[in-house]
Scaffold this active site. Sequence first.
Site, PDB file in Angstrom:
ATOM      1  N   ASP A  50      -0.300   5.081   0.903  1.00 35.65           N
ATOM      2  CA  ASP A  50      -0.396   6.201   1.795  1.00 35.65           C
ATOM      3  C   ASP A  50      -0.658   5.665   3.156  1.00 35.65           C
ATOM      4  O   ASP A  50      -1.342   4.822   3.255  1.00 35.65           O
ATOM      5  CB  ASP A  50      -1.744   7.046   1.399  1.00 35.65           C
ATOM      6  CG  ASP A  50      -1.929   7.875   0.155  1.00 35.65           C
ATOM      7  OD1 ASP A  50      -2.303   7.354  -0.803  1.00 35.65           O
ATOM      8  OD2 ASP A  50      -0.729   8.734   0.052  1.00 35.65           O
TER       9      ASP A  50
ATOM     10  N   LYS B  35      -6.278  19.095  -6.914  1.00 36.36           N
ATOM     11  CA  LYS B  35      -5.670  18.575  -5.765  1.00 36.36           C
ATOM     12  C   LYS B  35      -4.538  17.846  -6.094  1.00 36.36           C
ATOM     13  O   LYS B  35      -3.526  17.834  -5.456  1.00 36.36           O
ATOM     14  CB  LYS B  35      -6.557  17.829  -4.923  1.00 36.36           C
ATOM     15  CG  LYS B  35      -6.098  17.061  -3.688  1.00 36.36           C
ATOM     16  CD  LYS B  35      -6.013  15.856  -3.984  1.00 36.36           C
ATOM     17  CE  LYS B  35      -5.247  15.127  -2.913  1.00 36.36           C
ATOM     18  NZ  LYS B  35      -4.878  13.533  -3.210  1.00 36.36           N
TER      19      LYS B  35
ATOM     20  N   ASP C 229       0.803  -1.214   0.017  1.00 36.47           N
ATOM     21  CA  ASP C 229      -0.077   0.107  -0.009  1.00 36.47           C
ATOM     22  C   ASP C 229       0.890   0.983   0.260  1.00 36.47           C
ATOM     23  O   ASP C 229       2.097   1.152   0.460  1.00 36.47           O
ATOM     24  CB  ASP C 229      -0.836   0.051   1.259  1.00 36.47           C
ATOM     25  CG  ASP C 229      -1.576   1.301   1.539  1.00 36.47           C
ATOM     26  OD1 ASP C 229      -2.281   1.819   0.797  1.00 36.47           O
ATOM     27  OD2 ASP C 229      -1.258   1.796   2.776  1.00 36.47           O
TER      28      ASP C 229
ATOM     29  N   GLY D 273      -9.878  10.068  -3.441  1.00 34.96           N
ATOM     30  CA  GLY D 273     -10.002  11.507  -3.193  1.00 34.96           C
ATOM     31  C   GLY D 273     -11.463  12.036  -3.757  1.00 34.96           C
ATOM     32  O   GLY D 273     -11.897  12.860  -2.959  1.00 34.96           O
ATOM     33  N   LYS D 274     -11.729  11.597  -4.882  1.00 34.63           N
ATOM     34  CA  LYS D 274     -13.254  12.069  -5.461  1.00 34.63           C
ATOM     35  C   LYS D 274     -14.190  11.495  -4.609  1.00 34.63           C
ATOM     36  O   LYS D 274     -15.125  12.559  -4.388  1.00 34.63           O
ATOM     37  CB  LYS D 274     -13.016  11.500  -6.906  1.00 34.63           C
ATOM     38  CG  LYS D 274     -12.093  12.288  -7.901  1.00 34.63           C
ATOM     39  CD  LYS D 274     -12.461  11.876  -9.308  1.00 34.63           C
ATOM     40  CE  LYS D 274     -12.230  10.384  -9.579  1.00 34.63           C
ATOM     41  NZ  LYS D 274     -10.671   9.936  -9.558  1.00 34.63           N
ATOM     42  N   GLU D 275     -14.279  10.408  -4.243  1.00 37.97           N
ATOM     43  CA  GLU D 275     -15.236   9.876  -3.416  1.00 37.97           C
ATOM     44  C   GLU D 275     -15.212  10.566  -1.907  1.00 37.97           C
ATOM     45  O   GLU D 275     -16.425  10.662  -1.470  1.00 37.97           O
ATOM     46  CB  GLU D 275     -14.728   8.238  -3.106  1.00 37.97           C
ATOM     47  CG  GLU D 275     -15.074   7.433  -4.493  1.00 37.97           C
ATOM     48  CD  GLU D 275     -13.755   7.680  -5.193  1.00 37.97           C
ATOM     49  OE1 GLU D 275     -13.904   6.803  -6.347  1.00 37.97           O
ATOM     50  OE2 GLU D 275     -12.865   8.241  -4.967  1.00 37.97           O
ATOM     51  N   ARG D 276     -13.962  11.161  -1.558  1.00 39.12           N
ATOM     52  CA  ARG D 276     -14.075  11.524  -0.215  1.00 39.12           C
ATOM     53  C   ARG D 276     -14.625  12.857  -0.444  1.00 39.12           C
ATOM     54  O   ARG D 276     -15.073  13.324   0.878  1.00 39.12           O
ATOM     55  CB  ARG D 276     -12.408  11.631   0.115  1.00 39.12           C
ATOM     56  CG  ARG D 276     -12.459  12.018   1.880  1.00 39.12           C
ATOM     57  CD  ARG D 276     -10.889  11.795   2.233  1.00 39.12           C
ATOM     58  NE  ARG D 276     -10.558  10.318   1.873  1.00 39.12           N
ATOM     59  CZ  ARG D 276      -9.495   9.876   1.776  1.00 39.12           C
ATOM     60  NH1 ARG D 276      -8.467  10.882   1.198  1.00 39.12           N
ATOM     61  NH2 ARG D 276      -9.324   8.710   1.553  1.00 39.12           N
TER      62      ARG D 276
ATOM     63  N   ASP E  53      -1.883  -0.039   6.061  1.00 47.03           N
ATOM     64  CA  ASP E  53      -2.027   0.740   7.394  1.00 47.03           C
ATOM     65  C   ASP E  53      -3.306   0.954   7.941  1.00 47.03           C
ATOM     66  O   ASP E  53      -3.370   1.584   9.053  1.00 47.03           O
ATOM     67  CB  ASP E  53      -1.170   2.173   6.943  1.00 47.03           C
ATOM     68  CG  ASP E  53      -2.202   2.959   6.091  1.00 47.03           C
ATOM     69  OD1 ASP E  53      -2.823   3.994   6.656  1.00 47.03           O
ATOM     70  OD2 ASP E  53      -2.515   2.455   4.991  1.00 47.03           O
TER      71      ASP E  53
ATOM     72  N   THR F  82      -4.966   2.945  -3.459  1.00 47.55           N
ATOM     73  CA  THR F  82      -6.245   3.676  -3.999  1.00 47.55           C
ATOM     74  C   THR F  82      -5.947   5.173  -4.479  1.00 47.55           C
ATOM     75  O   THR F  82      -6.617   5.599  -5.153  1.00 47.55           O
ATOM     76  CB  THR F  82      -7.363   4.130  -2.685  1.00 47.55           C
ATOM     77  OG1 THR F  82      -7.453   2.623  -1.971  1.00 47.55           O
ATOM     78  CG2 THR F  82      -8.453   4.674  -3.034  1.00 47.55           C
ATOM     79  N   THR F  83      -4.719   5.803  -4.020  1.00 49.38           N
ATOM     80  CA  THR F  83      -4.282   6.978  -4.731  1.00 49.38           C
ATOM     81  C   THR F  83      -4.020   7.151  -6.149  1.00 49.38           C
ATOM     82  O   THR F  83      -4.002   6.200  -6.656  1.00 49.38           O
ATOM     83  CB  THR F  83      -3.096   7.524  -4.110  1.00 49.38           C
ATOM     84  OG1 THR F  83      -3.062   8.600  -3.991  1.00 49.38           O
ATOM     85  CG2 THR F  83      -1.861   6.827  -4.381  1.00 49.38           C
TER      86      THR F  83
HETATM   87  C1  XBP Z   1      -5.290   6.323   0.448  1.00 48.52           C
HETATM   88  C2  XBP Z   1      -6.469   6.702  -0.141  1.00 48.52           C
HETATM   89  C3  XBP Z   1      -6.178   7.934  -0.953  1.00 48.52           C
HETATM   90  C4  XBP Z   1      -5.476   9.122  -0.671  1.00 48.52           C
HETATM   91  C5  XBP Z   1      -5.894  10.323  -1.483  1.00 48.52           C
HETATM   92  O1  XBP Z   1      -4.680   5.313  -0.343  1.00 48.52           O
HETATM   93  O2  XBP Z   1      -7.588   6.482   0.241  1.00 48.52           O
HETATM   94  O3  XBP Z   1      -7.643   8.197  -1.654  1.00 48.52           O
HETATM   95  O4  XBP Z   1      -6.148   9.350   0.737  1.00 48.52           O
HETATM   96  O5  XBP Z   1      -5.259  10.211  -2.884  1.00 48.52           O
HETATM   97  P1  XBP Z   1      -3.866   3.897  -0.072  1.00 48.52           P
HETATM   98  P2  XBP Z   1      -6.423  10.445  -4.018  1.00 48.52           P
HETATM   99  O6  XBP Z   1      -3.775   3.875   1.594  1.00 48.52           O
HETATM  100  O7  XBP Z   1      -4.635   2.807  -0.543  1.00 48.52           O
HETATM  101  O8  XBP Z   1      -2.549   4.169  -0.475  1.00 48.52           O
HETATM  102  O9  XBP Z   1      -7.029  11.948  -3.870  1.00 48.52           O
HETATM  103  O10 XBP Z   1      -5.484  10.359  -5.249  1.00 48.52           O
HETATM  104  O11 XBP Z   1      -7.438   9.404  -4.102  1.00 48.52           O
HETATM  105 MG    MG Z   2      -3.030   3.253   3.281  1.00 46.83          MG
END
Ligand code: XBP
Ligand code: MG
Length: 259
Positions: A12, A93, A10, A54-57, A191, A131-132
């Site tokens: 982030d 963003k 993963d 991010g878009k979903e958030r 994480d 997911t990023t």
């Molecule tokens: C973490 C996420 C991502 C980031 C934001 O991803 O959920 O959406 O928070 O990135 P992971 P984006 O822990 O799976 O690495 O705005 O590009 O989605």
């Molecule tokens: Mg993560």
Amino acid sequence: MSQLEALIFDVDGTLADTERDGHLVAFNMAFEEAGLDWHWSVELYGHLLAVTGGKERIRYYLSDFYPEERGEAFVMPGSDDFDDFIARLHASKTQFYTQLMADGAVPLRSGVVRLFQEARDAGLRMAIATTTTPANVTALLTHTLGADSIDWFEVIAAGDIVPAKKPAADIYLYAIDKMNLKAEQCLAFEDSHNGLLSSRGADLKTIVTINDYTSDHDFSGAELVLSDFGEPEQPMTVLQGHCDESYFNLQSARKILQA
Ligand code: XBP
Ligand code: MG
């Protein structure tokens, strides 16, 4: 019993603690640039992280938090349709986020570079399942390890490449499929609760390293929950499970897979 063939990471929160000092800052910069009077606090963002992507958030914020904050529903500025509005805001963003990575805003976590090097020296295959947005992965790796580091990963499975984001298993299933491997030949590193649900949904044994946003998450089903991967002179703390080594290394990984 399968041999360990690949490590799947993963991004982030696992490779780097990117959410508070990277993504959150970038979201607020994009809101300001768009002339929106939204400002997500560190605390609010912790709640918004329940939704990946991010878009979903942003949609989650507008549906579940904005009306509460303002006592009215969000009225979209201009004549764009809602999807376009969200997409353009998120693209902005991502621009701010990649610039923050270029400015060195977020370092890699303890033990990450050592583990990468051990895996490469041992000829182990590596992949990313995140997911990023792909551009964010490139920016983080390039600005912490150099542009060549992108090639250390056989597969970089990221963002919208799959229909369903974490906690769905899609992104991990995509990564192991692309590598033509079976789950029992791989270890996943996560994480968060959503991330663990995703990796376990793909039947991957999973090692968790916590961070400030995820320390109170439910990590049932993880093989190990660690403070971080640790370093020889900076031992990790084992919070769940058992590990003989004082820092997580390939010996730990092979023992976990074959246990
Ligand atoms: C973490 C996420 C991502 C980031 C934001 O991803 O959920 O959406 O928070 O990135 P992971 P984006 O822990 O799976 O690495 O705005 O590009 O989605
Ligand atoms: Mg993560």
